[in-house]
Enzyme design. Structure first.
Site, mmCIF file in Angstrom:
data_model
loop_
_atom_site.group_PDB
_atom_site.id
_atom_site.type_symbol
_atom_site.label_atom_id
_atom_site.label_comp_id
_atom_site.label_asym_id
_atom_site.label_seq_id
_atom_site.Cartn_x
_atom_site.Cartn_y
_atom_site.Cartn_z
ATOM 1 N N LYS A 152 -7.450 -17.608 1.786
ATOM 2 C CA LYS A 152 -8.706 -16.849 1.933
ATOM 3 C C LYS A 152 -9.814 -17.749 2.477
ATOM 4 C CE LYS A 152 -7.563 -12.769 0.970
ATOM 5 N NZ LYS A 152 -7.991 -11.517 1.611
ATOM 6 N N TYR B 236 -3.144 -18.826 -2.631
ATOM 7 C CA TYR B 236 -3.865 -17.600 -2.263
ATOM 8 C C TYR B 236 -5.314 -17.933 -1.894
ATOM 9 C CZ TYR B 236 -6.545 -13.316 -2.900
ATOM 10 O OH TYR B 236 -7.424 -12.280 -2.717
ATOM 11 N N GLY C 253 -2.071 -21.225 -12.055
ATOM 12 C CA GLY C 253 -3.064 -20.918 -11.017
ATOM 13 C C GLY C 253 -4.351 -20.314 -11.544
ATOM 14 N N ASN D 107 -13.415 -9.952 -10.010
ATOM 15 C CA ASN D 107 -12.277 -9.119 -10.464
ATOM 16 C C ASN D 107 -12.575 -7.639 -10.273
ATOM 17 O OD1 ASN D 107 -11.855 -11.795 -11.702
ATOM 18 N ND2 ASN D 107 -10.024 -10.770 -12.458
ATOM 19 N N SER E 259 -12.352 -13.926 -1.468
ATOM 20 C CA SER E 259 -12.058 -13.931 -2.905
ATOM 21 C C SER E 259 -12.740 -15.074 -3.624
ATOM 22 C CB SER E 259 -10.552 -14.069 -3.082
ATOM 23 O OG SER E 259 -10.251 -14.336 -4.429
ATOM 24 N N GLY F 244 0.831 -1.206 0.000
ATOM 25 C CA GLY F 244 0.000 0.000 0.000
ATOM 26 C C GLY F 244 0.865 1.255 0.000
ATOM 27 N N PHE G 63 -2.628 -14.315 -21.467
ATOM 28 C CA PHE G 63 -2.188 -15.574 -20.870
ATOM 29 C C PHE G 63 -3.093 -16.733 -21.283
ATOM 30 C CE2 PHE G 63 -0.572 -12.689 -17.308
ATOM 31 C CZ PHE G 63 0.716 -12.662 -17.816
HETATM 32 N N1 UDP Z 1 -4.447 -11.497 -17.833
HETATM 33 C C1 UDP Z 1 -3.755 -11.433 -19.039
HETATM 34 N N2 UDP Z 1 -2.683 -10.577 -19.118
HETATM 35 C C2 UDP Z 1 -2.281 -9.782 -18.084
HETATM 36 C C3 UDP Z 1 -3.005 -9.847 -16.866
HETATM 37 C C4 UDP Z 1 -4.070 -10.720 -16.778
HETATM 38 O O1 UDP Z 1 -4.076 -12.136 -19.998
HETATM 39 O O2 UDP Z 1 -1.296 -9.041 -18.218
HETATM 40 C C5 UDP Z 1 -5.602 -12.392 -17.727
HETATM 41 C C6 UDP Z 1 -5.466 -13.439 -16.623
HETATM 42 O O3 UDP Z 1 -4.857 -14.621 -17.091
HETATM 43 C C7 UDP Z 1 -6.928 -13.644 -16.232
HETATM 44 C C8 UDP Z 1 -7.580 -12.291 -16.467
HETATM 45 O O4 UDP Z 1 -6.707 -11.596 -17.361
HETATM 46 O O5 UDP Z 1 -7.533 -14.563 -17.103
HETATM 47 C C9 UDP Z 1 -7.717 -11.469 -15.195
HETATM 48 O O6 UDP Z 1 -6.485 -11.508 -14.504
HETATM 49 P P1 UDP Z 1 -6.143 -10.536 -13.307
HETATM 50 O O7 UDP Z 1 -4.697 -10.751 -12.969
HETATM 51 O O8 UDP Z 1 -6.554 -9.146 -13.664
HETATM 52 O O9 UDP Z 1 -7.082 -11.015 -12.127
HETATM 53 P P2 UDP Z 1 -7.280 -12.477 -11.455
HETATM 54 O O10 UDP Z 1 -8.349 -13.156 -12.273
HETATM 55 O O11 UDP Z 1 -5.976 -13.188 -11.449
HETATM 56 O O12 UDP Z 1 -7.764 -12.131 -10.084
#
Ligand code: UDP
Length: 318
Positions: free
Chosen positions: A144, A140, A282, A169, A116, A37, A207
């Site tokens: 939670k 994670y 994950g 999200n 979460s 933070g 991803f």
């Molecule tokens: N994602 C992506 N590229 C990035 C960040 C996230 O493709 O640079 C994808 C990630 O694999 C997921 C979605 O976007 O499917 C949301 O990811 P984020 O990390 O925002 O939140 P999470 O779902 O992990 O809480």
């Protein structure tokens, strides 16, 4: 006047919730170790204590004069939790246990906790109801879930009044009279801030494009941080002694990564550069919330859509 202890109140969601609590006439004490933070995100009207929930003495001091707690302080990155599960267990589970022990000792038994959707894990049952058996797919989510289980016991055994809000999200920013409050993580891992930073030389990494979804990219349920902060304040006003409720907070709608990129390209007026890469460890394929319980229990509905989440974060960076 009621004083709320906000743990993690210098973080993204914590600082925005603190700003709205102050707006609504609550007094606020923020406890934050500033590991992720930012001290300057804490509104000036809040009492600020720099320290960790792992230190019982500091927690005791922070609880002075408070009659309820909103607990955000936690490590919250799925990828990092896969690499450092012990760090996550210590901060999130042991830290929460110390906070709850100190609350019990001080006779403060009212708490809203940040949980979460990661507790649910990979499931074909979409939208996800709170009654779904939780089966987290990463450390994670496990931490939670462990904290939620502690609260179920505390409600039964110590008459705690608790609500866990299971966020899907979270995105968006809030403009306060003095500054924008927004996501400022380093490194940033979240989709919306990352796509706003993408350039031709450093495109957004998508991803995985081979997921079992219509366009092959992961589907998520995005909720505006302002709506989420409102949900915490509603929850605070709905706490019932001896009860622990688990309530999903999302929009009830899923967007694929590609759909988010397309929406963002429209909002910002240029094509977001992107490149396809492998899946991230994950990640589940799809997470969509059922928000019927939030509607019926908290009288809460999301008011701000995906375009608003993207456009105000875009604005905040100008
Ligand atoms: N994602 C992506 N590229 C990035 C960040 C996230 O493709 O640079 C994808 C990630 O694999 C997921 C979605 O976007 O499917 C949301 O990811 P984020 O990390 O925002 O939140 P999470 O779902 O992990 O809480």
């Amino acid at each position: 006047m009621s004083r709320v202890l906000v743990t993690g109140g210098a973080g993204y969601i914590g600082s925005i919730t603190t700003a709205l609590l102050l707006d609504q006439g609550f007094e606020v004490t923020v406890l934050d170790d500033c590991s992720t933070g930012h001290r300057d995100s804490v509104p000036a009207q809040a009492r600020f204590i720099e320290g960790t929930i792992l230190d019982g003495e500091i927690v005791r001091r922070a609880l002075e004069g408070c009659d309820s707690v909103i607990h955000f302080a936690a490590k919250s990155l799925v990828g990092e939790s896969v690499e450092k599960p012990d760090l996550y267990r210590n901060n999130n589970i042991n830290g929460s246990q110390i906070l709850f022990d100190e609350m019990d000792g001080a006779g403060v038994t009212r708490i809203v906790v940040s949980s979460s959707a990661a507790t649910y894990g990979d499931t074909h049952e979409q939208p996800i109801l709170e009654t779904l058996k939780a089966k987290p797919g990463n450390p994670y989510g496990e931490t939670k879930l462990a904290v939620d289980n502690l609260l179920t016991d505390l409600a039964a055994e110590e008459n705690f009044a608790a609500i866990s809000l299971r966020y899907f999200n979270v995105a968006g920013s809030l403009k306060t009279p003095t500054r924008w409050l927004r996501e400022e993580h380093d490194p940033e891992t979240h989709l919306i801030p990352n796509l706003l930073k993408a350039t031709k030389d450093s495109p957004l990494k998508i991803f995985g494009t081979d997921w079992d979804t219509p366009d092959g990219t992961c589907i998520r349920d995005y909720v505006h941080v302002h709506d989420l902060a409102d949900a915490h304040i509603r929850a605070l006003n709905q706490l019932i002694a001896g009860r622990h409720e688990i309530i999903n907070i999302g929009s009830g709608t899923g967007y694929s990564v590609r759909e988010v990129i397309d929406t963002a390209s429209k909002v910002v007026g240029y094509e977001i550069p992107s490149v396809n890469v492998d899946r991230r460890d994950g990640d589940p394929a799809i997470l969509i919330a059922s928000i019927e319980k939030a509607r019926s229990t908290l009288g809460w509905s999301p008011m701000r859509d995906l375009s608003a989440m993207i456009s105000d974060t875009f604005e905040s960076k100008k």
